[in-house]
Structures are given as structure tokens and as C-alpha cells.
Motif scaffolding. Sequence first.
Motif, PDB file in Angstrom:
ATOM      1  N   GLU A 155       0.853  -1.191   0.000  1.00  0.00           N
ATOM      2  CA  GLU A 155       0.000   0.000   0.000  1.00  0.00           C
ATOM      3  C   GLU A 155       0.888   1.240   0.000  1.00  0.00           C
ATOM      4  OE1 GLU A 155      -2.521  -0.636   3.420  1.00  0.00           O
ATOM      5  OE2 GLU A 155      -3.528  -2.334   2.458  1.00  0.00           O
ATOM      6  N   LEU A 156       0.282   2.360  -0.263  1.00  0.00           N
ATOM      7  CA  LEU A 156       1.069   3.597  -0.303  1.00  0.00           C
ATOM      8  C   LEU A 156       1.883   3.772   0.980  1.00  0.00           C
ATOM      9  CD1 LEU A 156       1.753   6.198  -1.781  1.00  0.00           C
ATOM     10  CD2 LEU A 156      -0.358   7.201  -0.943  1.00  0.00           C
ATOM     11  N   ALA A 157       1.286   3.469   2.110  1.00  0.00           N
ATOM     12  CA  ALA A 157       1.968   3.719   3.384  1.00  0.00           C
ATOM     13  C   ALA A 157       2.694   2.509   3.957  1.00  0.00           C
ATOM     14  CB  ALA A 157       0.969   4.237   4.416  1.00  0.00           C
ATOM     15  N   GLU A 188      -3.517  -1.805   5.784  1.00  0.00           N
ATOM     16  CA  GLU A 188      -4.759  -1.286   6.365  1.00  0.00           C
ATOM     17  C   GLU A 188      -6.026  -1.545   5.571  1.00  0.00           C
ATOM     18  OE1 GLU A 188      -4.564   2.608   8.027  1.00  0.00           O
ATOM     19  OE2 GLU A 188      -2.453   2.410   8.586  1.00  0.00           O
ATOM     20  N   ASN A 230      -8.353   4.677   3.977  1.00  0.00           N
ATOM     21  CA  ASN A 230      -7.727   6.012   3.892  1.00  0.00           C
ATOM     22  C   ASN A 230      -6.725   6.015   2.744  1.00  0.00           C
ATOM     23  OD1 ASN A 230      -5.103   5.036   4.818  1.00  0.00           O
ATOM     24  ND2 ASN A 230      -6.071   4.804   6.828  1.00  0.00           N
ATOM     25  N   LEU A 231      -6.234   7.196   2.430  1.00  0.00           N
ATOM     26  CA  LEU A 231      -5.327   7.341   1.287  1.00  0.00           C
ATOM     27  C   LEU A 231      -4.108   6.434   1.415  1.00  0.00           C
ATOM     28  CD1 LEU A 231      -4.773   9.062  -1.270  1.00  0.00           C
ATOM     29  CD2 LEU A 231      -3.498  10.635   0.190  1.00  0.00           C
ATOM     30  N   GLY A 232      -3.556   6.348   2.633  1.00  0.00           N
ATOM     31  CA  GLY A 232      -2.350   5.539   2.843  1.00  0.00           C
ATOM     32  C   GLY A 232      -2.583   4.066   2.566  1.00  0.00           C
TER      33      GLY A 232
END
Lengths: 524, 524
Positions: A150-152, A161, A179-181
Motif C-alpha cells: 500500500e502507499l503507506a 490497512e 484512507n489514502l495511505g
Amino acid sequence: MSTWTDNLTMETMAKERANPPFDVRKMSIEHHGSESDLVKKEKFMLEASRDPVFYSADIYDLTKDQIRERTMQRIQRLAHYVTSESVDDFQKRMELMSLLDPGLWTRLGVHYGLFLGAIRSGATPNQFSYWMEKGVIACQGMFGCFGMTELAHGSNVAGLETTAHFDAQTDEFVIHTPNLGATKWWIGGAAQTATHCSVFAQLIVKGKRYGTKTFIVPLRDPKSFQLLPGINIGDIGKKMGRDGIDNGYIQFTNVRIPRAYMLMKHTQVTRDGEVREPPLQQLTYGALLQGRTAMVADAANTAKKALTISVRYAAARRQFKSDAKAQYETQILDYPIHQRRLMPLVAQAVAFGYTALELQRLFEETSQALEALEPGDPNLEATIEKLKETHSTSAGLKAFCTWATLETIDRSRQACGGHGYSSYNGFANMHADFAVHCTWEGDNTILALQAGRFLISAYQDALDGKEQVSAGTKYLNNIEQVLAAKCESDEALDTLDGIDRGWATVAAHAVKKASEDYQACLKA
Amino acid sequence: MSTWTDNLTMETMAKERANPPFDVRKMSIEHHGSESDLVKKEKFMLEASRDPVFYSADIYDLTKDQIRERTMQRIQRLAHYVTSESVDDFQKRMELMSLLDPGLWTRLGVHYGLFLGAIRSGATPNQFSYWMEKGVIACQGMFGCFGMTELAHGSNVAGLETTAHFDAQTDEFVIHTPNLGATKWWIGGAAQTATHCSVFAQLIVKGKRYGTKTFIVPLRDPKSFQLLPGINIGDIGKKMGRDGIDNGYIQFTNVRIPRAYMLMKHTQVTRDGEVREPPLQQLTYGALLQGRTAMVADAANTAKKALTISVRYAAARRQFKSDAKAQYETQILDYPIHQRRLMPLVAQAVAFGYTALELQRLFEETSQALEALEPGDPNLEATIEKLKETHSTSAGLKAFCTWATLETIDRSRQACGGHGYSSYNGFANMHADFAVHCTWEGDNTILALQAGRFLISAYQDALDGKEQVSAGTKYLNNIEQVLAAKCESDEALDTLDGIDRGWATVAAHAVKKASEDYQACLKA
Ligand SMILES: Cc1cc2nc3c(=O)[nH]c(=O)nc-3n(C[C@H](O)[C@H](O)[C@H](O)COP(=O)(O)OP(=O)(O)OC[C@H]3O[C@@H](n4cnc5c(N)ncnc54)[C@H](O)[C@@H]3O)c2cc1C
Ligand SMILES: Cc1cc2nc3c(=O)[nH]c(=O)nc-3n(C[C@H](O)[C@H](O)[C@H](O)COP(=O)(O)OP(=O)(O)OC[C@H]3O[C@@H](n4cnc5c(N)ncnc54)[C@H](O)[C@@H]3O)c2cc1C
């Protein structure tokens, strides 16, 4: 004054190749493990070299989108082989494909290695048949991607997440990006070509979290390729290399999938929302090993490819006269400094080749042992030890071999002077394509730390008198003697046994030093 | 459970930037040499960042031809500055341009640095005025390329085979490519944009060879851009990086140029074919130093750029919790291993920056001394010593700094995990563009050998009791004491003088070891 002749290069090469002091064919057979494997690979190479679909001389001037289209044409051609030849043969064909087109290799690796690998290692027999029937082997109606990162969160897989809530009313999971992350990021094949994704998400049942599990989530209609409701996808665009694969990002908004789309070989969720967890969590990770094993072989092959170019060039290229009376300038391969630049790398690449064969053997042995396990098996402990060893060995070797090969490519390029910088001589793409091997399927630094941890704890065990069962750390048994051992004579190093004992002592000292440094750090 | 917030990255960065333990502005001023230089560079950066011609966010998806067009638009814009600001200001602007667009920097470097540099160092005052009037400064009617390298000869400049026969009857030189290997190769700007080339060719008068001299040869009609008779040119095509510059190859077939187009500051050929050679050949090579000096600065700047990205990312990126109770995951910059990966590189990049300022000073001093030389000058010997020192120092530093920066770029990329592999984060192009610095304007291995030769002979001189006059090797005076010196106390290393003496001893031992190894090799 000029000694240039248009044939000089060819004459020089012919001379270099004449009268080798060893049997070249025999050596090739050794490098490839067996004559039959070598013959197979030669056959595959010939087929690729004559097939217009694999024509590659114009690749340097294509745009990202053109390269991606070409990838798909090639996949269509390879789908023919995958349905008509044995898994082993197809894997050998793939190994060569990586030398020809690393982006293509990746797109297929994502589908067969990661996506199908996730199904193979995580699905129940019934689930496995279900997905097979959907056409996963022939890439007909089902073309997969692998949605872990994922991005995060990359290295920290436990921190992912994306959520998978069980809805007992409808007997479905709801896959959601909170969420974005938590946006799935880097997913190879997601941008344009995948119909399904093996999504790693937090399993949540009746409000309770059970950690990261795998869910097969349809992304696109396999006919129209339209995105399905709740799926948002974007293109990650231009990368350092491997533009043949369409990496993308994915956001899920309350996407519903049947309960049976969770892979349930290990953890199961029943119709009533009862969660059954597997007795041994560590047995579920065997599937991640295949990629690393393949990457060690790929490192060896790529290093050999780079060195084939640079060593050949060094034989043909002449620059400066070492002796004013010589007819021609000196072949740069005859300069001791040039030999020092390339020859240790050749030796290393050959060693990587054998290492890859050995790691492949270890991986297969471990996989078979894992698959043969029965509940209450007396082999359980031995198998877990084997798995641990395979894990740390493949982690350490993946990191070491990919780092070293990336360096080999650039040193080879530099050894070719200005000509190394032309795209048409291969190094530019080779470097850019290969570079990601240091990052994906386990970031090299993280993997090196894992291998280090394994070695340090093996050393502690050895000090405590606990016997090493793993073949890879057996040299730590009788640790006092191994550390104190001295080489009896120069001749001892001419025997395999002598070299073996020598390495045992060298390695034991290295592990000892790492271990002591580590303890000192902890105290500081 | 999730601690993701969309603002976390920005908040983290703000916190990192708050309350620095030193005055950031003061440090920047130090790094750039003076406040006025820093202010100038900030002004140039602002101008570039607001000028649509320098918009670069879409560069990653352009084709080679589109990138080349953009180079030319930018050159048109920069031509405005070059005619309106001081040479020193324009050089500073250029230094920054390299960070923005290394292909553009190269195209201008070839024109102003190499082509014009060749004229400046090789032309008589009359010749210089003649070419100035043709529009070389404003790139109006005259846009140059630098024709040294041939297909068969790069490092071995003395081996170049292009010929320049003097035809006494017509008072012309005949420039000719005698064979395929003598084709000028890699010539930046030749493929499409250059009107003139400074051609390195073997001067032949009345059948006698006088070695390699420089001739200005018109390639294209400056209006129509049609190739002139006898000029054959081809495009070298796709490169690892710097596609903004159009490298080409050139073959000359009996191309006639007036006698005056040979640069005659050093060697002269009279109307009757009398050849007057300069008293001191070595004084003619001063011009090659500028490129190397600029590349050391470029290495420092590029390393700082790469590290700015990776250190910032390390501050903002969080991965794994070191402490289960912590609110957020750990910033990767807080992992000791990550600090060890990046911080020594930061220190090195800063050191390169100061090194570049110092080398620039040395280069300017030497250039001025060279230009001030008169026949029979009492400063002759001292100037030659200075030239030798500048040569070997710039050679060694160019090799060392470019190698180290190439590594810094890739380490920075890897420190950013997967995101480092996206083209949009800058490392991919930075690496591909920078890589050629290890090869051109003197291949790094060759340059390292030259620097080594200088040091070993300085060491021999020191052993023989001959005093070192070069500032760079002064530490070899009193060699016995320097080698035997021990650090008196830890505090000594807190003073500049202590560090200086420490390095003297370290360096002296390194040179001693190299020298002894070299002698041993010669004997073996
Ligand atoms: C071209 C490409 C294709 C990919 N394809 C896929 C795909 O198809 N599917 C998929 O799921 N993923 C894919 N990935 C993602 C890839 O697996 C991740 O990039 C990789 O796992 C690293 O994670 P990260 O990028 O988040 O780096 P991070 O984990 O954020 O690491 C960043 C840096 O921090 C360091 N670091 C992190 N933690 C620590 C620590 N505890 N101690 C010290 N140092 C630390 C690392 O060494 C690294 O240098 C792809 C990536 C790329 C570049
Ligand atoms: C992008 C690009 C742009 C360029 N632009 C220009 C330009 O505008 N004008 C121009 O004139 N040139 C240009 N060049 C050419 C450049 O200057 C040469 O490539 C460079 O000088 C090296 O020469 P070579 O490529 O012939 O390498 P070679 O000299 O053939 O060297 C090849 C290899 O052999 C090694 N080697 C050579 N001799 C020895 C020795 N005696 N002992 C040990 N090792 C040795 C070198 O280290 C190197 O690794 C350009 C090159 C590139 C790549």
C-alpha cells in the motif's frame, strides 16, 4: 601508420575463441545443471530468436505504451507454450525470457508466480479447482495481479490497512480502502491488464481483527475490461525500467465478494462467522520463497549477460600500444587492470549460477516437505527448521546477489567506455530493469537484516553447544575448533575439502564478529 | 488502529525543520562560497522555476526527439542571458541548469566549454576575433560541436586517424576520414544542431606528420542546415541518458578548409608550408581542465540533490513501530542503519562541495598563470609544476567524485524503497544522466591511473629528499616524520590543524602503500 582493417575485430574474436584450454561444451553443461537442461534452453532461445513477436532491436526507441502493447503480444504467444508444455519446461523458458524482456518476465511473474502462487499456497483444493476453471493457466478470462503493498506500507506487511469485513447477513466480505495511505500501490498489472487481484487485507469478523489474509477480488469485467463497481484504479506511469508491466494503484470502496473468495487453506471463516486459525502461522509463508529463489537465478543470468558483452568487447577493443613496435594496439583485455575489473566479476557470476541451482534444490525440497505435512506429523519440527533456513538463506542470497549483479552491470558498462553508454549495447536498460530487484519482494536491507538475525542466533546456539541441524550453518558446530583452525598448507587449498574447511573458518569468524558487534551495539 | 492522517507527512516535515541546532542560512552561504553567490543562484533558480520553457514535470514521458526539441527551446532562452550577463554569472546559471536538465547542460557545455574552449585556448588573437564575429557567443549562425573521439580511438587521443593534409597550392587543409575506425563518433550536437566542429586531426605537411591539431570545420549551412559537401553525418540515437543532446558520427571526405581554420596559437603552418612548433607542448592542454573542474562541482551538486530527496523522504516515511505503545510508526530516518546508509553520504557530498570550490580556485589560478606566461618567463617552471598538479588533481577528483556520486544516487534511490523506482521521483533519470560522467572527458580508470602516477612519483621524490612544491602534495615533505606521526590525543582531532595532520599521515601511508605495491608489481 594506421593499422585499421575492417576485419580486425572479427579476426581477433576468432583467434580468442580458437583452442580454448578447456571443453567449452562441458563447462556449459555444468553451468546449466545438466545436458538436457542446456539443450532445452538452447531450443527455447532459438525459438525466441526466430519469432518476430520477440524481435527486440527496436525496443530502445519505443514509448511506454508501445512497450506495454508488445508485452501483451508476447504474453499471447507464451500462453501457447504454457498450456502445451510441462511446468518445469515453462519455468526454464521463463528464466530465459527475463534476459530478453524483464518487463514481460515480471508481468508473467506477477500472474503465475505471485497471483497463482498465492492461490496455490492459500486455497483449499476446492477453491483451487474453482479458480483453475476460470482460466488462470491460459490467461483466458482471468489475468491476475498481486495486491500486497500500500502507499503507506511496504516492508511492514502486518501494518497493511485495507479491510475485509465479514458480512454474515449476505455471506460476503466487504473489501475497503479506509484512507489514502491504504491505497494499494505499485500493483503490477493493475493499471490496464488484470482482471483479478489477490488482495492482502485485514480480516475483521464481528469487530475482531485476525491479521492479514488473502482475498481474490475481481477488478474488471474479463470481456469488456470495464472496471467493476467500487474499484478505482490509476496508472503509476513511467518507471526507471520494466515499462512493459503496467503498475497501478487501486482503491476499494465497499467492494463485496463472496465468502469463498477468501483463500482458506490456513485460516477459515465459516458461514456463521466462526474463525479457525491454523496451528502454525509460520507454515503459511512458504509461497513467498519462490520469487526470491527465481531472483537469485536471474541475478546470475543477468550478470553473465552483462559480462558476456563486456568481456567480448574487451577482447575486440584495442587502445594504446604497450610496445611501440607491436603491429596493433593492445587488446584492453590484456591490461592487468582491466582483467582485475572484470575477471573477479566473471568468477562471481559463475558462483551465483551454482548458488542458484543449489537454492532451487533447497526450495523444492522445502516445498515438498511442507506439502507432505500431515496433522501431528513427526517431521514437523524438522520441516520448520528447514523452512527457517530456506527463508534466511533465500533472503540473504537475494540481497547479496542482486546488489552484486547491479554493480556488475554498471562495471561492465564502464569497461566498455563510451560505447557502454549507447542504449543499443544493452547496459542502459539492463541496469534500469534490474535495479528494482534490490527493492521488491523484500527490500534488500530488510532481507539482509533477517539473514543476519538468523546467523547471529545460530552462532549463539553454537556457543551454547546446541547442534546446528541446518545444512547452511553446520560449519558452526564445533565452533571452537572451526574458529581456531589454520590452513595446514597451500596444497590444502587445491582440494575441495580444503576450500570447504577454509570457508567454514572464514564464515565462522565473520559471524562471530557480527555477533559481537551486535552485542556491543545493544549494550551501548 | 490506523494512525494515518492526510496531514501527517506535512506535520512531520514541519517538526523536523523547526529549531535547527545551527543557522541554516549561514551554512548555505558557506556551501556556496559567499552570500552574493548564494543570492545569485537563488535568483537563477526562481527564474527557471517560473519560466514555462523550463517546465520539466512532463519530461519523463517524452520521446528522444521531443526532448531534443525542448533542449533547443531552452537554448534559445539561455542565449538571451549569455549575451546580457557576465561570464561568471552565466557560468553559475549553467551550474544550476545541470541540476534541472543535464542534456541541456551538455549541449551548452559542448558549445561553450569544449568548442569555444578549444578556440579560446588554441586560436591566435586574430582568429579568435574572426570566430567571435561569426556569432559563437549568441549561438547565432554558429553553433559548435567538439570532434575529438573516433570510433576506434577514445582514450588514446594521440592515435586519432582523421587527417589534415596541407595543400600548398590552394592554401587549404584537406580534412579526411581515411577508414571506418576514424569516423568521428559520439560527437555531441553533430547529429542535428551543430554548424561547425572543432576537429582533432593529424596535421600532415609535405608528407610529414606533426601530431594531432585542431581545425574548425563547417558542417552545415547555418541558414538551411543542409550538410556541406563531403560531410556525412549520422545520428547515434538512444543513449542511457542525456537524450537532450544529439550525439552523432561524422565522416569527412576530402573536405577543404582555408589554412586559417587551423587554430594556430601554438603550432603554426605558414603560407609556404613551414611548420612552427611550440616550445612547450604541455602548455597546450590547459583547456581540457575546465570540463573536469565543472564535473567535480556537478558531482557535488547532484549528490546533494539526490540526498535532499532521500533524506527528506526518510524523515517523512514511517515503517514499523519500534515501540508497540508509540503513537506512530518510526520515521525511517530514526533507524540507525538508515542513518548509516545516508549520513556518511551527506558528509561526503558537503565535502565534495568545498572540494569543488577549491578546485575551481586552483583551476583559475593556473589558467591565469598560463595566460600571463611570456617567452623566457622566470615563472615558467613554477607554472608547469602548477599545471601538472592541476592536471593530476582534477583527474583524480573527477574520477573519485563522479564514481562516488553515481553510487550516492543509487543508494539514495534504494533508501526510498519502491518509490525510488518511480521516474517521477527523480532518481531514474539522475542516475542514467550522471553515469556518463564516469566515462567522458577522460575515462575514470585512465584518470585514476594518471593521478596515481603523479602521487607515486611525488612519493619517490619525497624519499629522495626533493621538496614538494605543489600544495596538494606538501604533506609528503618530511616524509619520515609524517609517516611516523601518531595522534597525541582525541582532542587533537577536534582542531582543524589536528585533522589536517591526521589526514597527512593517513594520505602519506596510502601513497606509500600504493607506491610499494606498484614497485612490487613491476618486479613480478
Ligand atoms: C516496479 C515495482 C513493482 C512492484 N510490484 C508490486 C506488486 O505487483 N505487488 C505488490 O504488492 N507490491 C509491489 N511492489 C512493491 C514492493 O514490494 C515494495 O516497494 C517493497 O516491498 C518495499 O516497500 P516500500 O516501497 O514500502 O519501502 P519501505 O518499506 O517504506 O522502505 C523504505 C526504506 O526504508 C528502509 N526501512 C524500512 N523499514 C526499516 C527498518 N525497520 N529498519 C531499517 N530500515 C528500514 C528500507 O530498507 C527502505 O530503504 C512493487 C514495487 C516496485 C518498485
Ligand atoms: C554520451 C557521450 C557523449 C560524448 N560526447 C563527445 C563529444 O562531444 N566529443 C568527443 O570528442 N567525444 C565525446 N564522447 C567520447 C568520450 O570522450 C569517450 O567515450 C571517452 O573518451 C572514452 O573513450 P572510449 O569510449 O573510446 O573508451 P576506450 O578508450 O576505448 O576505453 C574503453 C575501456 O578500456 C579501458 N582502457 C583503455 N585504455 C586502457 C589502458 N591503457 N589501460 C587500462 N585500461 C584501459 C578504459 O578504462 C575503458 O573502460 C562522448 C561519449 C559519450 C558516451
